[in-house]
Design an enzyme around this catalytic site. Structure first.
Site, PDB file in Angstrom:
ATOM      1  N   ARG A   1       1.479 -30.885  10.226  1.00  0.00           N
ATOM      2  CA  ARG A   1       1.054 -29.718  10.871  1.00  0.00           C
ATOM      3  C   ARG A   1       0.333 -28.963   9.565  1.00  0.00           C
ATOM      4  O   ARG A   1      -1.211 -28.022  10.146  1.00  0.00           O
ATOM      5  CB  ARG A   1       1.868 -29.118  11.498  1.00  0.00           C
ATOM      6  CG  ARG A   1       2.587 -29.991  12.734  1.00  0.00           C
ATOM      7  CD  ARG A   1       3.204 -30.072  13.214  1.00  0.00           C
ATOM      8  NE  ARG A   1       4.263 -30.168  14.302  1.00  0.00           N
ATOM      9  CZ  ARG A   1       5.248 -30.808  14.795  1.00  0.00           C
ATOM     10  NH1 ARG A   1       6.299 -30.119  14.766  1.00  0.00           N
ATOM     11  NH2 ARG A   1       5.476 -31.323  16.078  1.00  0.00           N
TER      12      ARG A   1
ATOM     13  N   CYS B   1       3.230  -3.124   4.552  1.00  0.00           N
ATOM     14  CA  CYS B   1       2.304  -2.804   4.737  1.00  0.00           C
ATOM     15  C   CYS B   1       2.847  -1.674   5.676  1.00  0.00           C
ATOM     16  O   CYS B   1       4.216  -1.351   5.745  1.00  0.00           O
ATOM     17  CB  CYS B   1       0.763  -2.811   4.833  1.00  0.00           C
ATOM     18  SG  CYS B   1       0.773  -4.013   5.885  1.00  0.00           S
ATOM     19  N   GLY B   2       2.411  -0.937   6.451  1.00  0.00           N
ATOM     20  CA  GLY B   2       2.893   0.234   7.137  1.00  0.00           C
ATOM     21  C   GLY B   2       3.406  -0.833   8.720  1.00  0.00           C
ATOM     22  O   GLY B   2       4.648  -0.604   9.062  1.00  0.00           O
ATOM     23  N   THR B   3       2.326  -1.587   9.295  1.00  0.00           N
ATOM     24  CA  THR B   3       3.308  -2.948  10.202  1.00  0.00           C
ATOM     25  C   THR B   3       3.110  -4.255   9.657  1.00  0.00           C
ATOM     26  O   THR B   3       3.923  -5.280  10.472  1.00  0.00           O
ATOM     27  CB  THR B   3       1.322  -3.212  10.830  1.00  0.00           C
ATOM     28  OG1 THR B   3       0.175  -3.213  10.386  1.00  0.00           O
ATOM     29  CG2 THR B   3       1.424  -1.112  11.787  1.00  0.00           C
ATOM     30  N   GLY B   4       2.939  -4.070   8.790  1.00  0.00           N
ATOM     31  CA  GLY B   4       2.723  -5.607   7.980  1.00  0.00           C
ATOM     32  C   GLY B   4       1.462  -6.221   8.059  1.00  0.00           C
ATOM     33  O   GLY B   4       1.016  -7.108   7.520  1.00  0.00           O
TER      34      GLY B   4
ATOM     35  N   GLY C   1      -2.163  -5.735   8.745  1.00  0.00           N
ATOM     36  CA  GLY C   1      -3.225  -5.496   7.981  1.00  0.00           C
ATOM     37  C   GLY C   1      -2.900  -6.775   6.290  1.00  0.00           C
ATOM     38  O   GLY C   1      -4.156  -7.328   6.165  1.00  0.00           O
TER      39      GLY C   1
ATOM     40  N   ASP D   1       0.566  -1.365   0.242  1.00  0.00           N
ATOM     41  CA  ASP D   1       0.495  -0.309   0.124  1.00  0.00           C
ATOM     42  C   ASP D   1       0.802   1.002  -0.158  1.00  0.00           C
ATOM     43  O   ASP D   1       2.086   1.319  -0.183  1.00  0.00           O
ATOM     44  CB  ASP D   1      -1.314   0.029   1.462  1.00  0.00           C
ATOM     45  CG  ASP D   1      -0.904   0.008   2.960  1.00  0.00           C
ATOM     46  OD1 ASP D   1       0.780   0.375   2.699  1.00  0.00           O
ATOM     47  OD2 ASP D   1      -1.238   0.637   3.760  1.00  0.00           O
ATOM     48  N   HIS D   2       0.447   2.400   0.125  1.00  0.00           N
ATOM     49  CA  HIS D   2       1.327   3.571   0.552  1.00  0.00           C
ATOM     50  C   HIS D   2       2.110   4.201   0.970  1.00  0.00           C
ATOM     51  O   HIS D   2       3.455   4.183   0.972  1.00  0.00           O
ATOM     52  CB  HIS D   2       0.483   4.980   0.377  1.00  0.00           C
ATOM     53  CG  HIS D   2      -0.862   4.683   1.222  1.00  0.00           C
ATOM     54  ND1 HIS D   2      -1.875   3.607   1.549  1.00  0.00           N
ATOM     55  CD2 HIS D   2      -1.049   4.440   2.309  1.00  0.00           C
ATOM     56  CE1 HIS D   2      -2.349   4.445   2.198  1.00  0.00           C
ATOM     57  NE2 HIS D   2      -1.609   4.970   3.364  1.00  0.00           N
TER      58      HIS D   2
ATOM     59  N   ARG E   1       7.233 -34.656  10.101  1.00  0.00           N
ATOM     60  CA  ARG E   1       6.001 -33.700  10.672  1.00  0.00           C
ATOM     61  C   ARG E   1       4.920 -32.829  10.742  1.00  0.00           C
ATOM     62  O   ARG E   1       4.633 -32.453  10.563  1.00  0.00           O
ATOM     63  CB  ARG E   1       6.885 -34.095  11.491  1.00  0.00           C
ATOM     64  CG  ARG E   1       7.612 -32.707  12.242  1.00  0.00           C
ATOM     65  CD  ARG E   1       8.448 -32.840  13.902  1.00  0.00           C
ATOM     66  NE  ARG E   1       9.524 -31.762  14.257  1.00  0.00           N
ATOM     67  CZ  ARG E   1      10.463 -31.785  13.713  1.00  0.00           C
ATOM     68  NH1 ARG E   1      11.195 -32.093  12.818  1.00  0.00           N
ATOM     69  NH2 ARG E   1      11.496 -30.534  13.746  1.00  0.00           N
ATOM     70  N   HIS E   2       6.841 -31.717   9.546  1.00  0.00           N
ATOM     71  CA  HIS E   2       5.696 -30.389   9.477  1.00  0.00           C
ATOM     72  C   HIS E   2       4.506 -30.263   8.100  1.00  0.00           C
ATOM     73  O   HIS E   2       3.378 -29.461   8.147  1.00  0.00           O
ATOM     74  CB  HIS E   2       6.545 -29.221   9.314  1.00  0.00           C
ATOM     75  CG  HIS E   2       8.157 -28.727  10.356  1.00  0.00           C
ATOM     76  ND1 HIS E   2       7.565 -28.388  11.262  1.00  0.00           N
ATOM     77  CD2 HIS E   2       8.978 -29.723  10.077  1.00  0.00           C
ATOM     78  CE1 HIS E   2       8.730 -28.288  12.192  1.00  0.00           C
ATOM     79  NE2 HIS E   2       9.868 -29.011  11.661  1.00  0.00           N
TER      80      HIS E   2
ATOM     81  N   HIS F   1       9.135 -24.923   8.458  1.00  0.00           N
ATOM     82  CA  HIS F   1       8.167 -25.263   9.167  1.00  0.00           C
ATOM     83  C   HIS F   1       6.504 -24.932   8.876  1.00  0.00           C
ATOM     84  O   HIS F   1       6.564 -25.678   9.140  1.00  0.00           O
ATOM     85  CB  HIS F   1       8.617 -24.860  10.970  1.00  0.00           C
ATOM     86  CG  HIS F   1       9.802 -25.388  11.875  1.00  0.00           C
ATOM     87  ND1 HIS F   1       9.846 -25.572  13.329  1.00  0.00           N
ATOM     88  CD2 HIS F   1      11.020 -26.410  10.663  1.00  0.00           C
ATOM     89  CE1 HIS F   1      10.889 -26.384  12.733  1.00  0.00           C
ATOM     90  NE2 HIS F   1      11.378 -26.701  12.045  1.00  0.00           N
ATOM     91  N   ASN F   2       6.230 -23.287   8.137  1.00  0.00           N
ATOM     92  CA  ASN F   2       5.211 -23.825   7.462  1.00  0.00           C
ATOM     93  C   ASN F   2       4.753 -23.640   6.811  1.00  0.00           C
ATOM     94  O   ASN F   2       3.877 -23.527   6.069  1.00  0.00           O
ATOM     95  CB  ASN F   2       4.747 -21.958   8.556  1.00  0.00           C
ATOM     96  CG  ASN F   2       4.981 -21.946  10.091  1.00  0.00           C
ATOM     97  OD1 ASN F   2       5.727 -21.038   9.806  1.00  0.00           O
ATOM     98  ND2 ASN F   2       4.502 -22.470  10.953  1.00  0.00           N
TER      99      ASN F   2
ATOM    100  N   ARG G   1       6.701   0.206   8.755  1.00  0.00           N
ATOM    101  CA  ARG G   1       7.165   1.867   9.453  1.00  0.00           C
ATOM    102  C   ARG G   1       8.317   1.122  10.642  1.00  0.00           C
ATOM    103  O   ARG G   1       8.019   1.681  11.654  1.00  0.00           O
ATOM    104  CB  ARG G   1       6.102   2.091   9.681  1.00  0.00           C
ATOM    105  CG  ARG G   1       5.627   3.494   8.630  1.00  0.00           C
ATOM    106  CD  ARG G   1       3.973   3.231   9.064  1.00  0.00           C
ATOM    107  NE  ARG G   1       3.917   3.961   7.529  1.00  0.00           N
ATOM    108  CZ  ARG G   1       1.908   4.301   7.627  1.00  0.00           C
ATOM    109  NH1 ARG G   1       1.189   4.154   8.092  1.00  0.00           N
ATOM    110  NH2 ARG G   1       1.843   5.601   6.331  1.00  0.00           N
TER     111      ARG G   1
HETATM  112  C1  RB5 Z   1      -1.548   2.441   6.131  1.00  0.00           C
HETATM  113  O1  RB5 Z   1      -2.131   3.957   7.168  1.00  0.00           O
HETATM  114  C2  RB5 Z   1      -0.728   1.686   7.474  1.00  0.00           C
HETATM  115  O2  RB5 Z   1      -2.981   1.218   7.547  1.00  0.00           O
HETATM  116  C3  RB5 Z   1      -1.218   0.081   6.954  1.00  0.00           C
HETATM  117  O3  RB5 Z   1      -0.227   0.470   6.110  1.00  0.00           O
HETATM  118  C4  RB5 Z   1      -0.737  -1.407   7.555  1.00  0.00           C
HETATM  119  O4  RB5 Z   1      -0.451  -0.988   8.335  1.00  0.00           O
HETATM  120  C5  RB5 Z   1      -1.990  -1.438   7.987  1.00  0.00           C
HETATM  121  O5  RB5 Z   1      -2.221  -3.174   8.564  1.00  0.00           O
END
Ligand code: RB5
Length: 144
Positions: A134, A63-66, A68, A7-8, A130-131, A96-97, A107
């Site tokens: 699972r 994304c920002g946190t990964g 979402g 995303d942005h 074994r994996h 394993h996964n 971010r």
């Molecule tokens: C966008 O602002 C932010 O919400 C998105 O990049 C992400 O971090 C969502 O999980």
């Protein structure tokens, strides 16, 4: 072929990851965005579908946190998307996964680490054994 999307918040990271992987000889399917504000679930869905229908071998989502991206991608049947911010997890989620998509937060980590995570994720094979049992249990949950 590696599917990649962002995303942005993840756009600059995605550009660096694409440059890095292209230099290493990977073929890339870039599924957006192009820097404009967008809704990450739509991008996650595109990447996930291209991995599940086998047009791509693996996917990368940023994304920002990964978070979402990972929540959204894991809604698609057959996806095992792993949010990674350390080397050990990026390696072991393959061993394993059998993760087929890796998500990262632009971010939350630096680009140097991100490129290391991408490398180890793409270069590590699933251990099986074994994996696999699972993974099959997870598939059974999806099929209920
Ligand atoms: C966008 O602002 C932010 O919400 C998105 O990049 C992400 O971090 C969502 O999980």
């Amino acid at each position: 072929m590696i599917a990649i999307g962002c995303d942005h918040a993840g756009y600059e990271f995605k550009r660096e990851v694409i440059n890095h992987l292209t230099e290493k000889g990977y073929e890339i399917m870039d599924l957006g965005c192009n820097g404009e504000s967008c809704d990450y679930p739509l991008i996650a869905e595109e990447v996930a579908e291209n991995v599940i229908n086998k047009k791509c071998d693996k996917g990368i989502l940023i994304c920002g946190t990964g978070i979402g991206m990972s929540i959204a991608a894991n809604k698609i049947h057959g996806v095992r998307a792993a949010l990674c911010s350390d080397y050990f997890s990026a390696k072991y989620t393959r061993l394993h996964n059998d993760a087929n998509i890796m998500c990262m937060g632009a971010r939350t980590i630096g680009i140097g680490l991100a490129l290391e995570l991408v490398d180890v994720f793409l270069e590590t094979e699933f251990e099986g054994g074994r994996h696999q049992r699972r993974i099959d249990l997870i598939s059974n949950m999806e099929n209920k």
